[in-house]
Design a protein around this motif. Structure first.
Motif, PDB file in Angstrom:
ATOM      1  N   THR A 112       0.846  -0.559   0.636  1.00 28.42           N
ATOM      2  CA  THR A 112      -0.051  -0.337  -0.080  1.00 28.42           C
ATOM      3  C   THR A 112       0.747   0.921   0.133  1.00 28.42           C
ATOM      4  O   THR A 112       1.992   1.426   0.480  1.00 28.42           O
ATOM      5  CB  THR A 112      -0.959   0.166   1.262  1.00 28.42           C
ATOM      6  OG1 THR A 112      -1.658  -1.103   0.389  1.00 28.42           O
ATOM      7  CG2 THR A 112      -1.858   1.357   1.306  1.00 28.42           C
ATOM      8  N   SER A 139      -0.345  -6.605  -6.103  1.00 27.08           N
ATOM      9  CA  SER A 139      -0.575  -5.221  -6.777  1.00 27.08           C
ATOM     10  C   SER A 139      -0.268  -4.271  -5.611  1.00 27.08           C
ATOM     11  O   SER A 139       0.286  -4.409  -4.440  1.00 27.08           O
ATOM     12  CB  SER A 139      -2.444  -5.108  -6.361  1.00 27.08           C
ATOM     13  OG  SER A 139      -2.779  -6.857  -7.064  1.00 27.08           O
ATOM     14  N   THR A 141      -2.144  -0.768  -3.629  1.00 26.19           N
ATOM     15  CA  THR A 141      -2.940  -0.276  -3.415  1.00 26.19           C
ATOM     16  C   THR A 141      -3.027   1.313  -2.840  1.00 26.19           C
ATOM     17  O   THR A 141      -1.595   1.783  -2.668  1.00 26.19           O
ATOM     18  CB  THR A 141      -3.553  -0.802  -2.611  1.00 26.19           C
ATOM     19  OG1 THR A 141      -3.048  -0.544  -1.166  1.00 26.19           O
ATOM     20  CG2 THR A 141      -3.756  -2.367  -2.731  1.00 26.19           C
ATOM     21  N   ARG A 158      -2.528  -1.543 -10.781  1.00 29.47           N
ATOM     22  CA  ARG A 158      -3.178  -0.631  -9.001  1.00 29.47           C
ATOM     23  C   ARG A 158      -4.309  -1.350  -9.088  1.00 29.47           C
ATOM     24  O   ARG A 158      -5.554  -1.149  -9.806  1.00 29.47           O
ATOM     25  CB  ARG A 158      -2.680   0.783  -9.539  1.00 29.47           C
ATOM     26  CG  ARG A 158      -1.295   0.905  -9.960  1.00 29.47           C
ATOM     27  CD  ARG A 158      -1.140   2.027 -11.119  1.00 29.47           C
ATOM     28  NE  ARG A 158       0.306   2.584 -11.090  1.00 29.47           N
ATOM     29  CZ  ARG A 158       0.016   4.197 -11.531  1.00 29.47           C
ATOM     30  NH1 ARG A 158      -0.296   5.095 -11.755  1.00 29.47           N
ATOM     31  NH2 ARG A 158       1.645   3.789 -12.466  1.00 29.47           N
ATOM     32  N   ARG A 159      -4.017  -0.287  -7.789  1.00 27.75           N
ATOM     33  CA  ARG A 159      -5.659  -0.730  -6.533  1.00 27.75           C
ATOM     34  C   ARG A 159      -5.888   0.859  -5.620  1.00 27.75           C
ATOM     35  O   ARG A 159      -5.330   0.414  -5.091  1.00 27.75           O
ATOM     36  CB  ARG A 159      -6.143  -2.347  -5.883  1.00 27.75           C
ATOM     37  CG  ARG A 159      -5.742  -3.351  -6.750  1.00 27.75           C
ATOM     38  CD  ARG A 159      -7.136  -3.517  -7.679  1.00 27.75           C
ATOM     39  NE  ARG A 159      -7.241  -4.473  -8.564  1.00 27.75           N
ATOM     40  CZ  ARG A 159      -5.846  -4.976  -9.770  1.00 27.75           C
ATOM     41  NH1 ARG A 159      -5.306  -3.747 -10.247  1.00 27.75           N
ATOM     42  NH2 ARG A 159      -6.089  -5.984 -10.643  1.00 27.75           N
ATOM     43  N   ARG A 160      -7.024   0.750  -6.307  1.00 26.94           N
ATOM     44  CA  ARG A 160      -7.671   1.457  -4.815  1.00 26.94           C
ATOM     45  C   ARG A 160      -8.122   1.063  -3.574  1.00 26.94           C
ATOM     46  O   ARG A 160      -8.839  -0.143  -4.059  1.00 26.94           O
ATOM     47  CB  ARG A 160      -8.959   3.008  -5.550  1.00 26.94           C
ATOM     48  CG  ARG A 160      -9.411   3.926  -4.417  1.00 26.94           C
ATOM     49  CD  ARG A 160      -8.459   4.911  -4.294  1.00 26.94           C
ATOM     50  NE  ARG A 160      -9.083   5.948  -3.162  1.00 26.94           N
ATOM     51  CZ  ARG A 160     -10.352   6.766  -3.809  1.00 26.94           C
ATOM     52  NH1 ARG A 160     -10.194   7.305  -5.570  1.00 26.94           N
ATOM     53  NH2 ARG A 160     -10.486   8.283  -2.862  1.00 26.94           N
ATOM     54  N   ARG A 161      -7.435   1.545  -2.588  1.00 24.10           N
ATOM     55  CA  ARG A 161      -8.560   0.930  -1.614  1.00 24.10           C
ATOM     56  C   ARG A 161      -8.625   2.081   0.220  1.00 24.10           C
ATOM     57  O   ARG A 161      -7.562   2.525  -0.266  1.00 24.10           O
ATOM     58  CB  ARG A 161      -7.197   0.325  -0.818  1.00 24.10           C
ATOM     59  CG  ARG A 161      -7.312  -0.617   1.146  1.00 24.10           C
ATOM     60  CD  ARG A 161      -8.263  -1.559   0.493  1.00 24.10           C
ATOM     61  NE  ARG A 161      -8.470  -2.788  -0.267  1.00 24.10           N
ATOM     62  CZ  ARG A 161      -9.418  -2.954  -0.813  1.00 24.10           C
ATOM     63  NH1 ARG A 161     -10.036  -3.285  -0.406  1.00 24.10           N
ATOM     64  NH2 ARG A 161      -8.464  -4.360  -1.639  1.00 24.10           N
TER      65      ARG A 161
END
Length: 211
Positions: A112, A139, A141, A158-161
């Motif tokens: 993250t 990944s 985030t 990429r991931r939004r968290r």
């Protein structure tokens, strides 16, 4: 049953925005599905005794991806039968991803980004290390558009968290930025911008509400 190993420097009772976020996410795991490897900090014994999952404290006050710390992370991943690892802050501990993948049964690694990785992304030497972190995990985030700019892998990784705490726990408590037309400093995005004047007060409230 396989667990997720959370590897982080940012965990209560140390206070701050990242600490609040990592704690809020971790307590949402079933207790038998998570373990934490983190640095030592004053008051950690009493704090950890109240948690329903194992927390392993290193003797160091700051974890760095040294051979010793990497070997300890490998040992803990094996001990707790972990099949995944979450780096609470991508840099610099995400540099251990390759060794964890090679030497354990861990197959999914997530890192993250918060705010300091944006600085890494703007510095030539550090940027190369950030790209190495991005290449080593599955990944990366981010908490918002600002930290997305500092995420090293291609956009499809990429991931939004969003924050794992309650909405009230993250309500802005001051008006430090309102004269500039921005929200107060209680949001994750504001913390990513380095505006953390409410971090200490907000983190204690968030911990109380997420237990």
């Amino acid at each position: 049953m396989p667990r997720t190993l959370v590897v982080t420097n940012d965990f209560p009772p140390r206070q701050g925005g990242i600490e609040t976020f990592v704690h809020a996410m971790t307590v949402r795991f079933p207790p038998d599905r998570v373990a934490v490897y983190t640095s030592g900090t004053p008051g950690d014994r009493a704090h950890d005794a109240r948690l329903p999952f194992p927390v392993v404290r290193d003797r160091a006050r700051v974890l760095l991806p040294t051979r010793r710390v990497t070997a300890r992370a490998v040992e803990l991943a094996r001990r707790f039968d972990c099949d995944s690892v979450w780096f609470g802050a991508a840099a610099p501990l995400g540099l251990m991803a390759g060794e964890l993948r090679r030497r354990t049964d861990v197959r999914r690694l997530v890192a993250t980004t918060h705010g300091h990785e944006v600085w890494w992304a703007r510095t030539p030497g550090a940027r190369a290390l950030l790209r190495r972190i991005g290449a080593g995990v599955n990944s990366v985030t981010c908490l918002g558009s600002y930290t997305r700019a500092g995420s090293p892998p291609p956009s499809d990784r990429r991931r939004r968290r969003a924050c794992g705490g309650s909405r009230r726990a993250w309500t802005p408590r001051c008006s430090g930025d309102r004269r500039r037309g921005r929200r107060g400093c209680g949001s994750g995005t504001a913390w990513a911008r380095g505006r953390s004047c409410c971090a200490r007060r907000g983190s204690s409230r968030a911990r109380d509400r997420t237990r």
